[in-house]
Design an enzyme around this catalytic site. Structure first.
Site, PDB file in Angstrom:
ATOM      1  N   LYS A 172       3.826  11.070 -12.161  1.00 23.41           N
ATOM      2  CA  LYS A 172       3.502  10.034 -11.342  1.00 23.41           C
ATOM      3  C   LYS A 172       2.208   9.443 -11.059  1.00 23.41           C
ATOM      4  O   LYS A 172       1.106  10.378 -11.529  1.00 23.41           O
ATOM      5  CB  LYS A 172       4.168  10.439  -9.951  1.00 23.41           C
ATOM      6  CG  LYS A 172       3.365  11.081  -9.029  1.00 23.41           C
ATOM      7  CD  LYS A 172       3.496  10.773  -7.352  1.00 23.41           C
ATOM      8  CE  LYS A 172       2.539   9.471  -7.198  1.00 23.41           C
ATOM      9  NZ  LYS A 172       0.968   9.653  -7.031  1.00 23.41           N
ATOM     10  N   THR A 202      -5.319  10.514  -9.442  1.00 23.13           N
ATOM     11  CA  THR A 202      -4.248  10.786  -8.426  1.00 23.13           C
ATOM     12  C   THR A 202      -2.848  10.494  -9.234  1.00 23.13           C
ATOM     13  O   THR A 202      -2.133   9.943  -9.307  1.00 23.13           O
ATOM     14  CB  THR A 202      -4.047   9.491  -7.348  1.00 23.13           C
ATOM     15  OG1 THR A 202      -5.590   9.605  -6.856  1.00 23.13           O
ATOM     16  CG2 THR A 202      -3.160  10.163  -6.437  1.00 23.13           C
ATOM     17  N   GLU A 233      -0.744  -0.885 -11.025  1.00 29.81           N
ATOM     18  CA  GLU A 233      -0.630  -1.588 -10.031  1.00 29.81           C
ATOM     19  C   GLU A 233      -1.245  -3.096 -10.455  1.00 29.81           C
ATOM     20  O   GLU A 233      -2.120  -3.614 -10.857  1.00 29.81           O
ATOM     21  CB  GLU A 233      -1.698  -1.215  -9.055  1.00 29.81           C
ATOM     22  CG  GLU A 233      -1.238  -0.219  -8.146  1.00 29.81           C
ATOM     23  CD  GLU A 233      -2.189   0.203  -7.300  1.00 29.81           C
ATOM     24  OE1 GLU A 233      -3.389  -0.058  -7.623  1.00 29.81           O
ATOM     25  OE2 GLU A 233      -1.891   0.570  -6.125  1.00 29.81           O
ATOM     26  N   ASN A 262      -5.125  -3.848  -3.667  1.00 29.88           N
ATOM     27  CA  ASN A 262      -6.308  -2.768  -3.490  1.00 29.88           C
ATOM     28  C   ASN A 262      -7.267  -3.399  -2.453  1.00 29.88           C
ATOM     29  O   ASN A 262      -7.900  -2.271  -1.958  1.00 29.88           O
ATOM     30  CB  ASN A 262      -6.813  -2.415  -4.574  1.00 29.88           C
ATOM     31  CG  ASN A 262      -5.884  -1.158  -5.653  1.00 29.88           C
ATOM     32  OD1 ASN A 262      -5.903  -0.098  -5.088  1.00 29.88           O
ATOM     33  ND2 ASN A 262      -5.698  -1.803  -6.733  1.00 29.88           N
ATOM     34  N   THR A 302      -6.702   1.951   4.945  1.00 28.64           N
ATOM     35  CA  THR A 302      -6.529   3.601   5.164  1.00 28.64           C
ATOM     36  C   THR A 302      -6.363   3.841   6.557  1.00 28.64           C
ATOM     37  O   THR A 302      -6.511   3.272   7.370  1.00 28.64           O
ATOM     38  CB  THR A 302      -8.076   4.144   4.829  1.00 28.64           C
ATOM     39  OG1 THR A 302      -9.268   3.216   5.212  1.00 28.64           O
ATOM     40  CG2 THR A 302      -8.085   4.501   3.321  1.00 28.64           C
TER      41      THR A 302
END
Lengths: 242, 242
Positions: free
Chosen positions: A20, A31, A114, A237, A242
């Site tokens: 993933k 990540t 993305e 993005n 956050t």
């Protein structure tokens, strides 16, 4: 998810890969979580060697935006600890198998990047060593101007060639040739006349774009996979909080 | 255009700087033309030294997208070849003057970057040497995730800290602290609680964003200037056709 089967030393060996992670993908992994499972009987040290080799040609050769994350994982799980370990020739085949599975898995990550509209394969050949080839490929893969050009279906050979030029790899312009989707665009330091409209249409119509560069310094090569940079990537993005 | 005056050895010295170029701007200069003109009487070798020092702290410390072009130029023209050259103390002041002019000129380039909505100043302190400080600053400056976060007014300390982490500079998380627009967001390896909404509003309302990092390894520092990455930048560079 990737699954492959092969018969090694009479064992019907299965290898299953799962991964993933489609952003914060840098050339030293990101990540990203990847799991490779197999029922082949292989010694732990040999598994580690095989995995390191495979990762070097797969997960270390992808990027989305070049941002290396702190949270990368590639886990190899091998369950068969009772059978005698694979013989040397079967082990060599096992290494090939794990490399194929890792490459197939790694390619899926930028392909799913993305907001991406193009999956880009960069091949650099004719280098002194693999490190030089990868340095050039990574510089092109992480270049915002190359990535926006592909998003806009612009056969912008200048951005590709100058991204190779500033990569830090040492070569002369006359040593370099380049192809875009198989069409020669640059040969031995000079642009090759090409049908820009046809090339642009080809980029626009296909999801896969191929960039190939060749130097005349040796026989080493590298492959690198990335995606284009779209306004949608920026939106995803920039709007993320956050 | 930048213009400064100073009196050196009784001469009324003028220094005029001009620069163009707002894309394909990488940390080793880019498609950029800069001209600095002065009527100060200085020997050619001293002019070269002064210019090299100035460029190292100015044009080599800016980027738009990190793509180094093949067409950079910084020219220093000094017309007074008849007066006796400046004395040592005046020469030191001349070096300061040229550095100030170059920094002011260089900052204007990313400030005027394509589609940019924020001008970002990155300061890295407490490093072993200037090379380490600049390596960290450049990694942050060229990071697509940091640049999109600023475009979206997101106080995303994680992207900043991890861009420092993957820069290649050697440090432990506990050695690092970070500030965003003067607000501490990360101290000695851990996040500092902060008012995210207020910080986000502050980024959104101002065109200038300040990112400051401090290590605990020494006294060297570096400043770097860049701009954010917006959907407009992608549109400008995707729709541009060669």
């Amino acid at each position: 998810v990737v699954s492959q089967h092969r018969t090694l030393d009479g064992h019907d060996v299965t290898m299953l890969g799962l991964a993933k992670g489609a952003a914060m993908i840098g050339p030293r992994m990101a990540t990203m979580l990847a799991f490779v499972l197999t029922d082949a009987p292989v010694r732990p040290a040999d598994l580690q060697t095989a995995l390191n080799q495979a990762v070097d040609e797969s997960f270390h050769c992808i990027s989305v935006e070049g941002h290396t994350s702190t949270n990368d994982t590639v886990l190899l799980l091998a369950g068969d600890t009772t059978s005698p370990p694979l013989t040397d020739s079967a082990l060599a085949e096992f290494e090939e198998l794990i490399r194929d599975v890792c490459i197939e898995l790694a390619r899926k990550i930028p392909a799913d990047g993305e907001g991406t509209s193009h999956f880009i394969t960069i091949e650099v050949e004719g280098c002194q060593d693999r490190a030089q080839a990868r340095q050039i490929a990574r510089s092109i893969a992480n270049d915002a101007l190359v990535k926006t050009a592909i998003a806009g279906a612009d056969p912008n050979w200048g951005r590709i060639v100058s991204a190779a030029g500033y990569s830090g790899a040492s070569f002369e312009p006359q040593e370099l040739s380049a192809w875009l989707n198989g069409t020669p665009v640059y040969r031995a330091g000079a642009v090759v006349p090409f049908d820009a409209e046809a090339l642009s249409a080809g980029i626009r119509e296909r999801r896969e774009t191929s960039i190939r560069l060749r130097l005349t310094q040796g026989n080493a090569s590298a492959r690198f996979w990335t995606c284009d940079l779209t306004a949608e990537y920026v939106r995803l993005n920039a709007d993320y909080t956050t």
